[in-house]
Design a protein around this motif. Structure first.
Motif, PDB file in Angstrom:
ATOM      1  N   ALA A 183       0.856  -0.895   0.073  1.00  0.00           N
ATOM      2  CA  ALA A 183      -0.160  -0.139  -0.050  1.00  0.00           C
ATOM      3  C   ALA A 183       0.920   1.078   0.193  1.00  0.00           C
ATOM      4  N   THR A 236       3.078   1.612  -3.295  1.00  0.00           N
ATOM      5  CA  THR A 236       2.052   2.246  -4.383  1.00  0.00           C
ATOM      6  C   THR A 236       1.427   3.564  -4.233  1.00  0.00           C
ATOM      7  N   VAL A 239      -5.155   5.490   4.399  1.00  0.00           N
ATOM      8  CA  VAL A 239      -4.393   3.567   4.653  1.00  0.00           C
ATOM      9  C   VAL A 239      -4.958   2.782   6.117  1.00  0.00           C
ATOM     10  N   VAL A 267      -7.540   3.147   1.118  1.00  0.00           N
ATOM     11  CA  VAL A 267      -6.882   1.413   0.996  1.00  0.00           C
ATOM     12  C   VAL A 267      -7.705   0.956   2.398  1.00  0.00           C
ATOM     13  N   LEU A 302      -7.184  -2.436   4.625  1.00  0.00           N
ATOM     14  CA  LEU A 302      -5.955  -3.364   5.009  1.00  0.00           C
ATOM     15  C   LEU A 302      -6.525  -4.673   5.635  1.00  0.00           C
ATOM     16  N   MET A 305      -5.798  -6.149   0.400  1.00  0.00           N
ATOM     17  CA  MET A 305      -6.304  -4.721   0.172  1.00  0.00           C
ATOM     18  C   MET A 305      -6.732  -4.741  -0.636  1.00  0.00           C
ATOM     19  N   GLY A 358      -8.926  -1.386  -2.115  1.00  0.00           N
ATOM     20  CA  GLY A 358      -9.158   0.160  -3.097  1.00  0.00           C
ATOM     21  C   GLY A 358      -9.058   0.262  -4.430  1.00  0.00           C
ATOM     22  N   ALA A 413      -0.520  -2.392  -7.222  1.00  0.00           N
ATOM     23  CA  ALA A 413      -0.051  -3.476  -6.327  1.00  0.00           C
ATOM     24  C   ALA A 413       0.576  -4.269  -7.116  1.00  0.00           C
TER      25      ALA A 413
END
Length: 414
Positions: free
Chosen positions: A125, A128, A219, A249, A251, A268, A270, A278
């Motif tokens: 993440a 990227t 994130v 994103v 996780l 992940m 997103g 990614a």
């Protein structure tokens, strides 16, 4: 043809000024939580009766229906070959459905990337989203891997410390004070490792709207979402602020809620362009996740929920026990966690004194003394950006919790 010393080729030149290890990798600190756990296990193997509160790992076996699915999958030749980098279609569909239920948004399988555990999701993440010079707002106390993963991209973490007095939850005012023109992303972890704090729906919404207003990526690590207590609901930032869908994103992983730490399945979720990029990285890094583990993850996500609830109830009982016991320790202030399986007492009241002839001024020194003198392993707050604290995992048997904390009580009562 023979050669002698006179005609043998010269040995390859050795690097002179340059170090053998790259600066980027050489700067990585080992995981403090894994180090404490390894030390505790080594002492146990040497015959010492160490009780380890260091590992963030459920002590339950993986539920049997998940194990059975893996056994069946291992016998299927279709799982003996390469599969898509982004994950098995069945698992991506299951994760998309779970995300739709959590967020209320129309999540599609193309928005899902299956990774080798949650840590790979974290690293990918940041890799990227970030470029060198970017800044990431990192609420502290934080999980030890976040800053290391951020630094590997050439970006920098900006810790935003929230102490026990505010429930370990940063305010928007604190985040705004830390924001600069280089701020690219904000990390959220609720329920939290290391504190066990859970953001309320109102707090999530306020922080999410602030991030949206300033165009900051979120994130959000939601790996502990199934583990909340005292009626505290889990709230995803995308549920609270759906407008963040294009700059968030998510996780996650099966490790904590399903007692599957060793299976190494994370993910992940997103925007499609982020997940595609990614995935390109992962195609060169590790390719896909083990097919057997992926089949087990499908069973975890789509199977009966009773085993997860039984584990959650056991954690809740242990939570109440450890908070009660730690509150009896001289110099400890113990907020009650409402999620995950950690408690994070403020131990500053136990510092600045001698313990068995040793002057203890930091939580790292206190952790060392407790390990050596009481044979109890806990992780010092320095590892989480919060000196003056200790993290205790209560993912262990009730009797071990009682015995371990009783040792600490006795030691610090001297």
């Amino acid at each position: 043809m023979t050669t002698d010393d006179a005609t043998a080729p010269a040995s390859s030149p050795q690097p002179s000024a340059r170090a053998r290890i790259s600066r980027r990798v050489g700067a990585i600190e080992p995981s403090a939580t894994l180090a404490v756990d390894a030390t505790a296990k080594a002492l146990k193997a040497a015959g010492r009766p160490v009780i380890g509160f260091g590992a963030g790992e459920p002590d339950f076996p993986t539920p049997q229906h998940i194990v059975d699915a893996a056994i069946e999958a291992a016998a299927d030749p279709g799982n003996h070959r390469y599969s898509p980098t982004a994950g098995l279609p069945e698992l991506r569909r299951a994760l998309a459905e779970a995300a739709r239920a959590t967020t209320g948004l129309p999540v599609e399988p193309a928005q899902v990337l299956v990774t080798n555990g949650g840590k790979q999701a974290v690293f990918q993440a940041f890799a990227t989203l970030l470029d060198p010079g970017d800044e990431v707002l990192l609420p502290a106390p934080y999980w030890t891997t976040y800053p290391e993963a951020i630094r590997q991209t050439g970006a920098h973490e900006v810790p935003v410390l929230a102490g026990a007095d505010q429930g370990y939850v940063p305010t928007v005012e604190q985040l705004e004070a830390a924001r600069t023109e280089r701020t690219r992303a904000l990390v959220l972890c609720s329920p939290s490792n290391p504190t066990g704090a859970v953001l309320t729906a109102e707090q999530v919404a306020e922080i999410g709207r602030w991030a949206l207003e300033h165009g900051i990526w979120v994130v959000t690590d939601e790996i502990y979402q199934a583990l909340t207590y005292d009626g505290m609901p889990f709230t995803s930032v995308l549920k609270a602020v759906p407008e963040l869908a294009e700059t968030t994103v998510v996780l996650g992983g099966v490790a904590k809620s399903f007692a599957m730490t060793g299976w190494r399945v994370g993910w992940m979720i997103g925007p499609v362009d982020v997940i595609t990029a990614a995935g390109n990285l992962q195609s060169h890094l590790t390719s896909h996740v083990n097919n057997i583990a992926q089949r087990a993850a499908v069973a975890a996500l789509t199977g009966p929920t009773e085993p997860v609830e039984q584990m959650r109830e056991a954690f809740d009982r242990r939570r109440r026990l450890i908070v009660q016991k730690l509150s009896e320790v001289r110099g400890f202030t113990v907020p009650t966690p409402t999620g995950a399986f950690y408690v994070f007492p403020d131990v500053s009241g136990a510092l600045g004194r001698e313990i068995r002839g040793r002057r203890v001024t930091t939580s790292a020194e206190l952790a060392a003394v407790i390990l050596e003198e009481a044979e109890v392993a806990a992780v010092p707050g320095e590892a989480f950006g919060a000196p003056g604290h200790l993290r205790f995992s209560y993912a262990l048997q009730d009797e071990d919790i009682s015995e371990g904390v009783d040792r600490v009580i006795a030691l610090l009562a001297e």
